[in-house]
Scaffold this active site. Structure first.
Site, mmCIF file in Angstrom:
data_model
loop_
_atom_site.group_PDB
_atom_site.id
_atom_site.type_symbol
_atom_site.label_atom_id
_atom_site.label_comp_id
_atom_site.label_asym_id
_atom_site.label_seq_id
_atom_site.Cartn_x
_atom_site.Cartn_y
_atom_site.Cartn_z
ATOM 1 N N GLY A 1 0.825 -1.212 0.000
ATOM 2 C CA GLY A 1 0.000 0.000 0.000
ATOM 3 C C GLY A 1 0.848 1.245 0.000
ATOM 4 O O GLY A 1 2.058 1.177 -0.226
ATOM 5 N N ASN A 2 0.214 2.374 0.235
ATOM 6 C CA ASN A 2 0.961 3.630 0.334
ATOM 7 C C ASN A 2 0.279 4.533 1.351
ATOM 8 O O ASN A 2 -0.771 4.190 1.886
ATOM 9 C CB ASN A 2 1.092 4.292 -1.043
ATOM 10 C CG ASN A 2 -0.263 4.638 -1.627
ATOM 11 O OD1 ASN A 2 -0.971 5.480 -1.114
ATOM 12 N ND2 ASN A 2 -0.635 3.936 -2.700
ATOM 13 N N ALA A 3 0.894 5.678 1.601
ATOM 14 C CA ALA A 3 0.482 6.510 2.744
ATOM 15 C C ALA A 3 -0.642 7.497 2.425
ATOM 16 O O ALA A 3 -1.001 8.309 3.271
ATOM 17 C CB ALA A 3 1.705 7.277 3.258
#
Ligand code: CTP
Length: 412
Positions: free
Chosen positions: A207-209
């Site tokens: 995932g990412n932030a």
């Protein structure tokens, strides 16, 4: 410190206006609350006085020597009416002045923001629709109500937009009083937001932030400017922006399907989502166990570039907007990367912002440069994400009107 009048109408959502008041005062504004007589049936004057640190004047006769019916409107930088009931919208649209709040609305020369709340039938009634249209034509900002649970067991369109969203729009109008013209009426826009998750096994993902805050601000501003907005939200934990339709997705592939479907009859697509470039080549059917040793390296494969596909299939007159979250490196600045990305992707506009070191992701503020395919570069100073969103819609609106879509004439 800005001077804000918070008008509170007589609806059950008046209790949520106490939260809005808190948010406005915590942002450093001087807020005077003007409840209608009906609003005081729901929330009493001591609550408003304690939270605003000002005495509450419910009618034009109290403290008459200060001529409050004229003074409040004249001195305000912004009037926010929340909840705006059907009755209050009607009185405002017809210029009635039968209490302190409607007097204030007639004397105010600052931006006026209405956040409606009522039952679906009342919102959809032609009388209310015409009153709302009248107020918008005169330059007031009237948000669409949110959808969801209403006072009784019923659900539908009519809930007060979230206090955080009203506060965000209020902040935008205080910083830029002309930020919300009703200029996107009849336009269909698609906004992707959040960050995709590429599953690795039943419990893990890449995932990412991204939190979705910037994409949701883009969607909220478009809705406030009259657009019909579909939000494709990847793993966003925020309340739906009022007046938008939200489609929830998880992975890049799901996001691609939802965006491409919504884009079929869209005038503008804004890809604000952080989309994973790669996904695990295989999804493990069971949780990957550690078994005392590091697992095999995970093989990855490339996801489609959704933005590039949207550009290739862009409708005549349609616009495609990208976002680029960049960090500079030894050889290139953030802007160098942005310019190269705009050329590579072929979109009409690209919003470039610097990330890393706590910038952008998860923050309520952002700064950026809006690059146009015509060579234009518009810098937006650090400020609330809604300010960047409004600058983006200005750039979009001028391209939609200047050429009926497509890139604007050079020199902009
Ligand atoms: N984007 C997309 N599909 C992808 C990756 C990105 O549509 N598979 C979109 C994003 O939503 C954004 C824009 O492309 O609007 C730029 O995203 P970014 O991740 O910065 O671009 P990349 O092409 O992945 O470039 P980089 O090599 O810098 O990662």
């Amino acid at each position: 410190m800005s001077s804000v009048v918070l008008g509170v109408g007589g609806g059950i959502a008046a209790y949520k206006a106490a939260d809005l008041l808190r948010k406005l005062t915590e942002a450093g504004h001087d807020v005077t609350v003007v409840p209608t007589a009906a609003a005081l049936q729901f929330v009493g004057a001591p609550t408003w006085a304690a939270l605003s640190h000002h005495a509450v004047a419910p009618d034009v006769w109290t403290s008459a020597e200060q001529v409050p019916h004229v003074r409040l409107g004249r001195e305000a930088d912004l009037v926010v009416v929340a909840p705006a009931t059907a009755d209050l919208l009607a009185r405002a649209a017809h210029g009635l002045a039968d209490d302190l709040l409607t007097n204030t609305l007639l004397t105010a020369r600052c931006p006026v923001l209405f956040a409606p709340a009522m039952h679906t039938e009342m919102w959809e009634h032609p009388a209310t629709a015409e009153n709302v249209a009248t107020l918008r034509r005169r330059g007031s900002v009237v948000l669409d109500p949110a959808s969801g649970r209403l006072t009784g067991a019923d659900t539908g369109k009519g809930r007060l937009p979230e206090p955080a969203e009203i506060a965000q729009v209020a902040e935008l109008l205080l910083r830029r009083p002309t930020a919300l013209p009703y200029d996107l009426e009849g336009r269909r826009v698609v906004v992707s937001a959040g960050g995709t998750r590429e599953p690795l096994d039943p419990v893990r993902f890449l995932g990412n932030a991204s939190t979705g805050l910037q994409g949701y601000a883009v969607a909220a501003v478009a809705a406030a400017r009259g657009a019909e907005v579909t939000v494709v939200a990847a793993n966003v934990g925020l309340p739906d922006p009022a007046g938008t339709e939200v489609v929830r997705v998880g992975s890049a592939h799901e996001l691609q399907e939802a965006v491409e479907k919504a884009a079929l009859d869209g005038d503008v697509v804004v890809m604000a989502a952080a989309v994973a470039d790669f996904r695990p080549a295989a999804l493990a059917p069971h949780k990957i166990k550690k078994r005392g040793a590091a697992p095999e390296p995970v093989a990855l494969e490339l996801n489609d570039d959704i933005l590039v596909g949207l550009v290739a299939r862009r409708r005549p007159g349609g616009l495609v907007v990208g976002f680029a979250a960049e960090t500079g490196d030894d050889e290139h600045t953030v802007l160098d990367h942005g310019r190269a990305k705009l050329a590579r992707k072929g979109c009409d506009l690209l919003v470039v912002n610097a990330v890393g070191g706590g910038l952008a992701f998860g923050s309520t503020d952002n700064a950026g440069v809006i690059l146009g395919s015509d060579g234009s570069e518009t810098e937006v100073e650090r400020g609330p994400k809604s300010v960047l969103a409004a600058a983006l819609w200005d750039a979009v609106a001028s391209r939609l009107t200047s050429s009926g879509g497509g890139p604007a004439a050079p020199g902009r």
